[in-house]
Design a protein around this motif. Structure first.
Motif, PDB file in Angstrom:
ATOM      1  N   SER A  42     -26.690 -37.240  50.126  1.00 51.60           N
ATOM      2  CA  SER A  42     -26.935 -36.534  49.199  1.00 51.60           C
ATOM      3  C   SER A  42     -28.013 -36.723  48.055  1.00 51.60           C
ATOM      4  O   SER A  42     -27.991 -37.526  47.022  1.00 51.60           O
ATOM      5  N   TYR A  43     -29.212 -36.319  48.568  1.00 54.88           N
ATOM      6  CA  TYR A  43     -30.281 -36.352  47.762  1.00 54.88           C
ATOM      7  C   TYR A  43     -30.865 -34.886  47.604  1.00 54.88           C
ATOM      8  O   TYR A  43     -31.425 -34.358  48.758  1.00 54.88           O
ATOM      9  N   HIS A  44     -31.089 -34.261  46.397  1.00 50.25           N
ATOM     10  CA  HIS A  44     -31.413 -33.063  46.340  1.00 50.25           C
ATOM     11  C   HIS A  44     -32.525 -32.558  45.536  1.00 50.25           C
ATOM     12  O   HIS A  44     -32.195 -33.054  44.312  1.00 50.25           O
ATOM     13  N   LEU A  45     -33.610 -32.131  45.881  1.00 51.91           N
ATOM     14  CA  LEU A  45     -34.718 -31.792  44.931  1.00 51.91           C
ATOM     15  C   LEU A  45     -34.730 -30.588  44.463  1.00 51.91           C
ATOM     16  O   LEU A  45     -34.472 -29.559  45.495  1.00 51.91           O
ATOM     17  N   LEU A  46     -34.647 -30.181  43.200  1.00 48.49           N
ATOM     18  CA  LEU A  46     -34.409 -28.852  42.459  1.00 48.49           C
ATOM     19  C   LEU A  46     -35.430 -28.710  41.654  1.00 48.49           C
ATOM     20  O   LEU A  46     -36.325 -29.569  41.260  1.00 48.49           O
ATOM     21  N   GLY A  47     -35.505 -27.359  41.299  1.00 45.27           N
ATOM     22  CA  GLY A  47     -36.525 -27.222  40.217  1.00 45.27           C
ATOM     23  C   GLY A  47     -37.106 -25.677  40.320  1.00 45.27           C
ATOM     24  O   GLY A  47     -36.738 -24.859  41.314  1.00 45.27           O
ATOM     25  N   GLU A  48     -37.915 -25.216  39.381  1.00 45.19           N
ATOM     26  CA  GLU A  48     -38.293 -23.765  39.450  1.00 45.19           C
ATOM     27  C   GLU A  48     -39.270 -23.337  40.412  1.00 45.19           C
ATOM     28  O   GLU A  48     -39.569 -22.205  40.817  1.00 45.19           O
ATOM     29  N   ASP A  49     -40.095 -24.628  40.857  1.00 45.23           N
ATOM     30  CA  ASP A  49     -40.968 -24.289  42.085  1.00 45.23           C
ATOM     31  C   ASP A  49     -40.358 -24.995  43.412  1.00 45.23           C
ATOM     32  O   ASP A  49     -41.248 -25.262  44.101  1.00 45.23           O
ATOM     33  N   PHE A  50     -38.912 -25.209  43.314  1.00 40.66           N
ATOM     34  CA  PHE A  50     -38.512 -25.577  44.545  1.00 40.66           C
ATOM     35  C   PHE A  50     -37.110 -24.664  44.663  1.00 40.66           C
ATOM     36  O   PHE A  50     -36.916 -23.753  44.469  1.00 40.66           O
ATOM     37  N   LYS A  51     -36.071 -25.515  45.317  1.00 40.19           N
ATOM     38  CA  LYS A  51     -34.957 -24.694  45.473  1.00 40.19           C
ATOM     39  C   LYS A  51     -34.027 -24.805  44.202  1.00 40.19           C
ATOM     40  O   LYS A  51     -33.931 -25.770  43.473  1.00 40.19           O
ATOM     41  N   ALA A  96     -36.565 -47.283  46.641  1.00 43.55           N
ATOM     42  CA  ALA A  96     -37.357 -48.936  46.905  1.00 43.55           C
ATOM     43  C   ALA A  96     -38.404 -48.110  48.289  1.00 43.55           C
ATOM     44  O   ALA A  96     -39.025 -49.196  48.865  1.00 43.55           O
ATOM     45  N   LYS A  97     -38.203 -47.161  48.932  1.00 44.97           N
ATOM     46  CA  LYS A  97     -38.878 -46.857  50.034  1.00 44.97           C
ATOM     47  C   LYS A  97     -39.084 -45.420  50.055  1.00 44.97           C
ATOM     48  O   LYS A  97     -38.352 -44.482  49.503  1.00 44.97           O
ATOM     49  N   THR A  98     -40.475 -45.083  50.368  1.00 45.73           N
ATOM     50  CA  THR A  98     -40.826 -43.832  50.385  1.00 45.73           C
ATOM     51  C   THR A  98     -41.241 -43.123  51.831  1.00 45.73           C
ATOM     52  O   THR A  98     -42.026 -42.259  52.128  1.00 45.73           O
ATOM     53  N   ASP A  99     -40.778 -43.876  52.850  1.00 48.74           N
ATOM     54  CA  ASP A  99     -41.114 -43.330  54.071  1.00 48.74           C
ATOM     55  C   ASP A  99     -39.948 -42.510  54.763  1.00 48.74           C
ATOM     56  O   ASP A  99     -39.283 -42.734  55.774  1.00 48.74           O
ATOM     57  N   GLN A 100     -39.462 -41.453  53.770  1.00 40.41           N
ATOM     58  CA  GLN A 100     -38.335 -40.674  54.129  1.00 40.41           C
ATOM     59  C   GLN A 100     -38.594 -39.311  54.401  1.00 40.41           C
ATOM     60  O   GLN A 100     -39.748 -38.694  54.346  1.00 40.41           O
ATOM     61  N   THR A 101     -37.448 -38.523  54.798  1.00 40.70           N
ATOM     62  CA  THR A 101     -37.776 -37.178  55.266  1.00 40.70           C
ATOM     63  C   THR A 101     -36.967 -36.039  54.365  1.00 40.70           C
ATOM     64  O   THR A 101     -36.462 -36.430  53.432  1.00 40.70           O
ATOM     65  N   GLY A 102     -36.972 -34.902  54.564  1.00 38.02           N
ATOM     66  CA  GLY A 102     -36.068 -33.754  53.751  1.00 38.02           C
ATOM     67  C   GLY A 102     -36.581 -33.801  52.382  1.00 38.02           C
ATOM     68  O   GLY A 102     -37.867 -33.917  52.056  1.00 38.02           O
ATOM     69  N   ASP A 103     -35.809 -33.947  51.438  1.00 38.69           N
ATOM     70  CA  ASP A 103     -35.996 -33.700  49.786  1.00 38.69           C
ATOM     71  C   ASP A 103     -36.749 -34.964  49.449  1.00 38.69           C
ATOM     72  O   ASP A 103     -37.111 -35.044  48.348  1.00 38.69           O
ATOM     73  N   LEU A 104     -36.452 -36.093  50.259  1.00 41.22           N
ATOM     74  CA  LEU A 104     -37.160 -37.161  49.728  1.00 41.22           C
ATOM     75  C   LEU A 104     -38.607 -37.579  50.373  1.00 41.22           C
ATOM     76  O   LEU A 104     -39.210 -38.473  50.187  1.00 41.22           O
ATOM     77  N   ASP A 105     -39.111 -36.602  51.241  1.00 40.99           N
ATOM     78  CA  ASP A 105     -40.375 -36.528  51.919  1.00 40.99           C
ATOM     79  C   ASP A 105     -41.428 -36.618  50.653  1.00 40.99           C
ATOM     80  O   ASP A 105     -41.461 -35.985  49.833  1.00 40.99           O
ATOM     81  N   PRO A 106     -42.150 -37.976  50.779  1.00 42.13           N
ATOM     82  CA  PRO A 106     -43.145 -37.960  49.697  1.00 42.13           C
ATOM     83  C   PRO A 106     -44.031 -36.710  49.588  1.00 42.13           C
ATOM     84  O   PRO A 106     -44.931 -36.685  48.675  1.00 42.13           O
ATOM     85  N   ASN A 107     -44.339 -35.843  50.480  1.00 35.22           N
ATOM     86  CA  ASN A 107     -45.095 -34.657  50.540  1.00 35.22           C
ATOM     87  C   ASN A 107     -44.472 -33.745  49.525  1.00 35.22           C
ATOM     88  O   ASN A 107     -45.307 -32.653  49.181  1.00 35.22           O
TER      89      ASN A 107
END
Length: 239
Positions: free
Chosen positions: A85-94, A122-133
């Motif tokens: 359950s990691y969710h990136l939100l915002g006015e320029d996102f979802k 502690a790690k940024t080699d993740q995907t989805g909403d935790l993707d560093p991109n």
């Protein structure tokens, strides 16, 4: 007469059992977020809003993480921890988080955190909403930015348009909040409406005046921690 009474009682029992609605084992839940400032829906790069301290402000970016969502039925004791359950939100996102099919219950409480927990941070080699991109990982430090607000305000003293950059992260600013829910019934699809109040980044318990900040680029230190304390208190609320 006894036979008639027995027949009537049997009919009532059969009718009652048939009329009871069978509750599905699973239900869908959706979280909908509305971002606001000055009590109005936030829009980027267009409308001029007013910060709590009175400065005109144009927002250019708003992003934030919520994580580790938990739904609770306090009457039955049922608890559902949303996995991954990691969710990136915002006015320029979802603005919507679909929790999918979850166990049915009369959920009357929701718990979630603002930011990313220490293990994931502690790690940024993740995907989805935790993707560093997604532009939420620090490029000069390890971990993630939890809340990002960028824009321009009109300085009270100079009258000049001045950039404002808030990038708040680090483990001490991972904040968990719990709020009450109403109207959710077991087996029925539910939509939970939440409001993100950008004003609260500047309000309480630490009132911040943009024109009086020692720096209008805040990426760490005492001011960042004060903003973290602020968004733990009324930044995201149930509508």
């Amino acid at each position: 007469m006894k036979n008639i009474a027995y027949l009537f009682l049997a009919f009532v029992l059969i009718f009652s059992s048939c009329s009871e609605e069978e509750i599905p084992a699973q239900m869908t839940v959706e979280l909908n977020f509305e971002n606001t400032l000055n009590g109005k829906p936030l829009q980027l790069n267009s409308e001029t809003f007013t910060l709590p301290s009175g400065e005109p402000f144009i927002a250019k970016k708003l992003k934030y993480y919520i994580s580790n969502v938990v739904l609770t039925d306090t009457q039955s004791g049922a608890i559902y921890n949303v996995p991954n359950s990691y969710h990136l939100l915002g006015e320029d996102f979802k603005s919507t988080v679909e929790l999918g099919m979850i166990p049915s219950a009369n959920y009357d409480q929701i718990t979630f955190s603002i930011g990313v927990d220490a293990e994931a941070n502690a790690k940024t080699d993740q995907t989805g909403d935790l993707d560093p991109n997604n532009d939420m990982a620090w490029n000069w430090n390890s971990g993630y930015k939890f809340v990002v607000l960028e824009g321009e305000f009109t300085h009270k003293t100079t009258g000049e348009r001045t950039g404002l950059v808030l990038h708040i992260g680090r483990n001490q600013n991972y904040k968990t909040v719990t709020q009450s829910l109403t109207g959710i019934r077991a087996g029925r699809a539910a939509q939970i409406q939440l409001k993100t109040v950008v004003d609260q980044l500047f309000l309480s318990p630490n009132a911040l005046n943009a024109s009086e900040l020692p720096s209008t680029t805040i990426m760490g230190g005492e001011l960042a921690d004060k903003i973290g304390e602020n968004y733990a208190n009324g930044f995201i609320t149930i509508e």
